[in-house]
Scaffold this active site. Structure first.
Site, short mmCIF file in Angstrom:
data_model
loop_
_atom_site.label_atom_id
_atom_site.label_comp_id
_atom_site.label_asym_id
_atom_site.label_seq_id
_atom_site.Cartn_x
_atom_site.Cartn_y
_atom_site.Cartn_z
N ARG A 42 0.08 7.14 7.31
CA ARG A 42 0.14 7.26 5.85
C ARG A 42 -0.24 8.66 5.36
O ARG A 42 0.26 9.13 4.36
CB ARG A 42 -0.81 6.28 5.17
CG ARG A 42 -0.39 4.86 5.22
CD ARG A 42 -1.29 4.02 4.31
NE ARG A 42 -1.22 2.62 4.63
CZ ARG A 42 -0.26 1.80 4.23
NH1 ARG A 42 0.73 2.26 3.50
NH2 ARG A 42 -0.28 0.53 4.56
N ASP B 274 3.62 3.72 6.44
CA ASP B 274 2.83 3.58 7.66
C ASP B 274 3.55 2.76 8.72
O ASP B 274 4.54 2.10 8.46
CB ASP B 274 1.51 2.89 7.33
CG ASP B 274 1.69 1.40 7.06
OD1 ASP B 274 1.09 0.59 7.77
OD2 ASP B 274 2.47 1.04 6.15
N LYS C 24 16.99 3.31 1.76
CA LYS C 24 17.66 3.17 3.05
C LYS C 24 18.85 2.22 2.84
O LYS C 24 18.87 1.09 3.31
CB LYS C 24 16.67 2.61 4.07
CG LYS C 24 16.96 2.97 5.49
CD LYS C 24 16.05 2.30 6.49
CE LYS C 24 14.63 2.75 6.44
NZ LYS C 24 13.81 2.12 7.50
N PHE D 274 12.95 4.24 11.32
CA PHE D 274 11.63 3.80 10.89
C PHE D 274 10.84 5.04 10.48
O PHE D 274 10.69 5.98 11.25
CB PHE D 274 10.90 3.03 12.00
CG PHE D 274 9.67 2.36 11.47
CD1 PHE D 274 9.77 1.20 10.72
CD2 PHE D 274 8.42 2.91 11.69
CE1 PHE D 274 8.64 0.59 10.18
CE2 PHE D 274 7.28 2.31 11.17
CZ PHE D 274 7.40 1.14 10.41
N LEU D 275 10.38 5.05 9.24
CA LEU D 275 9.77 6.24 8.64
C LEU D 275 8.28 6.05 8.39
O LEU D 275 7.84 4.96 8.01
CB LEU D 275 10.47 6.56 7.32
CG LEU D 275 11.98 6.76 7.40
CD1 LEU D 275 12.58 6.88 6.01
CD2 LEU D 275 12.32 7.98 8.25
N ASP E 294 14.61 -1.03 1.34
CA ASP E 294 15.24 -1.26 2.62
C ASP E 294 16.24 -2.42 2.45
O ASP E 294 17.32 -2.23 1.91
CB ASP E 294 14.15 -1.58 3.65
CG ASP E 294 14.61 -1.58 5.09
OD1 ASP E 294 15.81 -1.71 5.34
OD2 ASP E 294 13.75 -1.48 5.98
N ASP F 24 7.63 2.55 -2.46
CA ASP F 24 7.83 3.66 -1.54
C ASP F 24 9.24 3.68 -0.96
O ASP F 24 9.89 4.71 -0.94
CB ASP F 24 6.78 3.66 -0.43
CG ASP F 24 6.72 2.36 0.37
OD1 ASP F 24 7.36 1.35 -0.04
OD2 ASP F 24 6.01 2.32 1.39
N LYS G 18 0.81 -1.19 0.00
CA LYS G 18 0.00 0.00 0.00
C LYS G 18 0.86 1.26 0.00
O LYS G 18 0.41 2.34 -0.36
CB LYS G 18 -0.90 0.04 1.23
CG LYS G 18 -1.92 -1.05 1.31
CD LYS G 18 -2.76 -0.89 2.59
CE LYS G 18 -3.67 -2.05 2.81
NZ LYS G 18 -4.34 -1.94 4.10
N GLY G 19 2.09 1.15 0.37
CA GLY G 19 2.94 2.30 0.64
C GLY G 19 3.18 3.25 -0.51
O GLY G 19 3.39 4.43 -0.30
#
Length: 179
Positions: free
Chosen positions: A168, A162, A134, A155-156, A106, A103, A46-47
């Site tokens: 979000r 989210d 990241k 953690f963003l 990582d 989004d 969903k990001g």
């Protein structure tokens, strides 16, 4: 003014909405130049939905949109290391130019696995675009064609990202403090 928080944790601004807007417009110009013709944008849910919406509105080429819904985090704050495809794309991408939009990059596990899945469908071109990278958390190498911002290991949340479905809707990108 009250401090922003998610799940009772304070947030620290990392990237403001004006910087995001400017960078999205720059990415769109690069994509226009490189793609040169209509393409299909595949967003990872969903990001990526807010980033993808802003990105395609800034692109001048005709673009079709599809989504994959994938999960690697569950309700935690660290990637579980395995990817679950909850919803696959509905379009046939064989012989098409495709831009995969995510989004945040990582560990690299999710993006690498999704790239492999999409390559098996034989697109003409498959390019990747991530809003955030990241890099210091990378576990596997992944080639990314377009990167919005390189960000620290925090953690963003915000701008589509989210924490267990919260945060979000924030217009900027924030680090959650105290984790």
């Amino acid at each position: 003014m009250q401090a922003l928080s998610v799940k009772g944790k304070k947030l620290r601004l990392v990237i403001d909405q004006e910087a995001i807007k400017k960078r999205v417009e720059e990415l769109a110009q690069e994509i226009d130049r490189d793609m040169g013709e209509p393409f299909i944008a595949v967003g990872l849910l969903k990001g990526s939905f807010i980033f993808l919406a802003d990105l395609i509105r800034s692109v001048s080429l005709p673009v079709k949109v599809d989504f994959m819904w994938v999960s690697s985090y569950g309700s935690g704050t660290v990637s579980e290391g395995h990817v679950r495809v909850l919803k696959d794309i509905s379009m046939n991408i064989q012989g098409e130019k495709v831009l995969l939009v995510d989004d945040i990059l990582d560990t690299g596990y999710t993006l690498k696995e999704i790239i492999q899945i999409l390559k098996m469908r034989e697109p003409k071109i498959l390019k990747t675009c991530v809003l955030l990278d990241k890099y210091e958390r990378r576990k596997v190498e992944v080639k990314v064609d377009y990167t919005g911002f390189y960000v620290p290991d925090a953690f963003l949340v915000g701008y589509g990202l989210d924490w267990d479905e919260e945060g979000r809707n924030l217009r900027g990108i924030y680090a959650v403090e105290g984790l």
